[in-house]
Design a protein around this motif. Structure first.
Motif, PDB file in Angstrom:
ATOM      1  N   GLU A 133      -1.812  -5.180 126.955  1.00  0.00           N
ATOM      2  CA  GLU A 133      -2.544  -6.309 126.665  1.00  0.00           C
ATOM      3  C   GLU A 133      -2.083  -7.048 128.593  1.00  0.00           C
ATOM      4  O   GLU A 133      -3.267  -7.862 128.352  1.00  0.00           O
ATOM      5  CB  GLU A 133      -0.913  -6.605 125.592  1.00  0.00           C
ATOM      6  CG  GLU A 133      -1.192  -6.863 124.852  1.00  0.00           C
ATOM      7  CD  GLU A 133      -2.176  -6.785 123.618  1.00  0.00           C
ATOM      8  OE1 GLU A 133      -2.596  -7.958 123.656  1.00  0.00           O
ATOM      9  OE2 GLU A 133      -2.700  -7.030 122.625  1.00  0.00           O
ATOM     10  N   ALA A 134      -1.375  -6.218 129.254  1.00  0.00           N
ATOM     11  CA  ALA A 134      -1.195  -6.960 130.275  1.00  0.00           C
ATOM     12  C   ALA A 134      -2.851  -5.984 130.854  1.00  0.00           C
ATOM     13  O   ALA A 134      -3.664  -7.607 131.715  1.00  0.00           O
ATOM     14  CB  ALA A 134      -0.537  -6.428 131.047  1.00  0.00           C
ATOM     15  N   ASN A 135      -3.639  -5.462 130.823  1.00  0.00           N
ATOM     16  CA  ASN A 135      -4.540  -4.864 131.224  1.00  0.00           C
ATOM     17  C   ASN A 135      -5.849  -5.654 130.945  1.00  0.00           C
ATOM     18  O   ASN A 135      -6.746  -6.142 131.519  1.00  0.00           O
ATOM     19  CB  ASN A 135      -5.170  -3.148 130.650  1.00  0.00           C
ATOM     20  CG  ASN A 135      -6.350  -3.372 131.223  1.00  0.00           C
ATOM     21  OD1 ASN A 135      -6.109  -2.837 132.574  1.00  0.00           O
ATOM     22  ND2 ASN A 135      -7.015  -2.312 130.089  1.00  0.00           N
TER      23      ASN A 135
ATOM     24  N   VAL B  88       7.361  -9.847 124.378  1.00  0.00           N
ATOM     25  CA  VAL B  88       7.444  -9.478 125.673  1.00  0.00           C
ATOM     26  C   VAL B  88       6.233 -10.096 126.223  1.00  0.00           C
ATOM     27  O   VAL B  88       6.128 -10.913 126.976  1.00  0.00           O
ATOM     28  CB  VAL B  88       8.135  -8.810 125.922  1.00  0.00           C
ATOM     29  CG1 VAL B  88       7.950  -8.492 127.736  1.00  0.00           C
ATOM     30  CG2 VAL B  88       9.553  -8.665 125.558  1.00  0.00           C
ATOM     31  N   VAL B  89       5.133  -9.608 125.406  1.00  0.00           N
ATOM     32  CA  VAL B  89       4.563  -9.906 126.144  1.00  0.00           C
ATOM     33  C   VAL B  89       3.571 -11.923 126.016  1.00  0.00           C
ATOM     34  O   VAL B  89       2.944 -11.960 127.304  1.00  0.00           O
ATOM     35  CB  VAL B  89       2.244  -9.025 124.976  1.00  0.00           C
ATOM     36  CG1 VAL B  89       1.815  -9.561 125.794  1.00  0.00           C
ATOM     37  CG2 VAL B  89       2.912  -7.773 125.454  1.00  0.00           C
TER      38      VAL B  89
ATOM     39  N   ASN C  88       2.104 -15.513 128.620  1.00  0.00           N
ATOM     40  CA  ASN C  88       1.698 -16.572 128.726  1.00  0.00           C
ATOM     41  C   ASN C  88      -0.130 -16.534 127.819  1.00  0.00           C
ATOM     42  O   ASN C  88      -0.672 -17.807 127.472  1.00  0.00           O
ATOM     43  CB  ASN C  88       1.559 -18.084 129.494  1.00  0.00           C
ATOM     44  CG  ASN C  88       2.166 -19.067 128.959  1.00  0.00           C
ATOM     45  OD1 ASN C  88       2.244 -19.365 128.598  1.00  0.00           O
ATOM     46  ND2 ASN C  88       0.597 -19.859 130.106  1.00  0.00           N
ATOM     47  N   ILE C  89       0.675 -15.599 126.330  1.00  0.00           N
ATOM     48  CA  ILE C  89      -0.266 -15.775 125.814  1.00  0.00           C
ATOM     49  C   ILE C  89      -0.314 -16.526 124.898  1.00  0.00           C
ATOM     50  O   ILE C  89       0.378 -16.660 123.832  1.00  0.00           O
ATOM     51  CB  ILE C  89      -0.720 -14.540 125.571  1.00  0.00           C
ATOM     52  CG1 ILE C  89      -1.374 -13.511 126.410  1.00  0.00           C
ATOM     53  CG2 ILE C  89      -2.091 -14.566 123.952  1.00  0.00           C
ATOM     54  CD1 ILE C  89      -0.800 -11.955 126.558  1.00  0.00           C
ATOM     55  N   LEU C  90      -0.943 -17.728 124.557  1.00  0.00           N
ATOM     56  CA  LEU C  90      -0.399 -18.303 123.736  1.00  0.00           C
ATOM     57  C   LEU C  90      -1.551 -18.025 121.877  1.00  0.00           C
ATOM     58  O   LEU C  90      -2.380 -18.707 121.411  1.00  0.00           O
ATOM     59  CB  LEU C  90      -0.809 -19.857 123.614  1.00  0.00           C
ATOM     60  CG  LEU C  90      -0.017 -20.818 124.801  1.00  0.00           C
ATOM     61  CD1 LEU C  90      -0.415 -21.521 125.378  1.00  0.00           C
ATOM     62  CD2 LEU C  90       1.216 -19.943 124.732  1.00  0.00           C
ATOM     63  N   LEU C  91      -1.274 -16.811 121.548  1.00  0.00           N
ATOM     64  CA  LEU C  91      -1.839 -16.508 120.415  1.00  0.00           C
ATOM     65  C   LEU C  91      -0.742 -17.160 119.056  1.00  0.00           C
ATOM     66  O   LEU C  91       0.302 -16.226 119.284  1.00  0.00           O
ATOM     67  CB  LEU C  91      -1.637 -14.632 120.299  1.00  0.00           C
ATOM     68  CG  LEU C  91      -3.308 -14.756 121.315  1.00  0.00           C
ATOM     69  CD1 LEU C  91      -3.082 -13.017 121.274  1.00  0.00           C
ATOM     70  CD2 LEU C  91      -4.477 -15.067 120.785  1.00  0.00           C
TER      71      LEU C  91
END
Length: 381
Positions: A22-24, A362-363, A368-371
């Motif tokens: 996810e970071a990638n 955590v991701v 700050n992924i607003l899913l």
């Protein structure tokens, strides 16, 4: 000066791999390290005689959360494997979880009413009103016969302690069903990835730098200098150099055997519930993927106390250890550049779907992924 990596991820298991993936995707540069010679952590499969052998014990994916199921299916297609283990007590075979097939074999009862009456009769005879330990808790839930044949020996081997010395909470959610249903999990979704779990981790870590056979603690200073933040999935007490003392874990030993027949035990998992048999279960791996190979591979699984140099598998979440973990957790909450995640870092036993939910939580917070689906996945795990 900006460091070479945004994240150093210590541990290439499921939690670390999801975080890295996810970071990638968000353009973050990650370095994943693992002290083992392979990625995948405990879900790693080793191909033996064309059979995907679950190297660190049976891993059966199950969840009732649709999003988590769809998420993991992005990385591999799952088969329809249903977990239906059986118990071997001194040569007698019983179905698990405890259900009408089990009760019929034990007592000859036919109806749910007859089975419930038999259990109630044994519970009343035991007269346990306030269970103080695992033994009393188990008897108060399922009666004497089931406890003696299918719980006591297996549990004592698993934990290396007498059942009357173990805390009651370990067995409070024991599954008891008054239906003729051998499906161990009630979850809506269940299966094994076709071709093994390696496919999932390999896809997650595709294009991400990995270094294997690297011990974080041996190269800690140089590794920490390479990244802005650390995602740590190892033992939290080891991270703090056992400052408050060592947490206790149970470990496992595996004894593999290749056998020149196509079917050894007729089931993927057989638990040996008597105290005298030294191993807790035998896993026949080909049955996870409905294998038709001419040979078969079995694994005898032994439980043991964890000592340095062995793999820690199960946290011993009794009152003493939980209090000790709380001290380490308080230290971790003051870390601004370290993220702790996974079974060992959180000193908590997780199933795979729970690891995924925690990793996505955590991701979401870190990146700050607003899913909206991420939130949905982590509130029903």
């Amino acid at each position: 000066m900006k460091k070479k990596y945004d994240y150093l991820i210590v541990g290439a298991g499921l939690f670390g791999s999801i975080f890295a993936y996810e970071a990638n995707k968000q353009g973050k540069k990650c370095l994943v390290i693992d002290r083992r010679s392979h990625i995948g952590g405990n879900v790693y499969c080793e191909n033996v005689e064309g059979i995907n052998v679950h190297k660190y014990g049976a891993h059966i994916f199950h969840t009732s959360n649709k999003f988590i199921w769809e998420y993991i299916n992005c990385f591999a297609e799952f088969n329809r494997y249903t977990n239906s283990p059986v118990a071997n007590y001194k040569g007698e075979i019983f179905n698990l979880p405890f259900n009408m097939n089990t009760f019929n074999k034990l007592w000859g009862v036919i109806t749910p009413e007859e089975a419930q009456s038999k259990i109630n009769e044994q519970k009343e005879r035991a007269g346990i009103l306030d269970p103080k330990n695992l033994e009393e808790q188990a008897i108060s839930l399922v009666g004497i016969d089931i406890y003696n044949k299918l719980i006591k020996g297996y549990t004592e081997k698993q934990w290396g302690r007498n059942a009357n010395e173990l805390p009651a909470f370990i067995i409070k959610r024991i599954p008891v069903r008054f239906t003729y249903d051998n499906n161990y999990f009630n979850d809506k979704y269940q299966g094994i990835p076709e071709g093994g779990y390696n496919k999932i981790i390999e896809k997650m870590l595709e294009g991400i730098e990995k270094r294997l056979n690297i011990d974080f603690f041996s190269e800690r200073n140089s590794l920490e200098d390479e990244a802005e933040k650390i995602v740590f999935t190892g033992m939290i007490d080891e991270y703090y150099n056992y400052k408050f003392g060592k947490l206790q874990y149970r470990s496992l030993k595996f004894e593999n055997e290749i056998i020149n027949i196509n079917n050894y035990q007729g089931n993927a998992v057989v638990n040996y519930t008597d105290r005298e048999t030294p191993f807790t279960r035998i896993i026949e791996h080909k049955h996870f993927e409905f294998g038709t190979q001419e040979k078969t591979v079995i694994t005898r699984e032994y439980s043991s106390e964890w000592t340095a140099g062995n793999e820690p598998y199960y946290p011993v979440n009794d009152e003493k250890n939980n209090k000790l973990y709380t001290k380490y957790k308080e230290l971790s909450e003051n870390e601004s550049n370290v993220i702790f995640g996974g079974r060992l870092a959180n000193y908590k036993y997780y199933d795979m779907h729970q690891v995924i939910a925690e990793a996505l939580t955590v991701v979401t917070k870190e990146l700050n992924i607003l899913l909206k689906d991420f939130k949905k996945a982590t509130t029903n795990n």
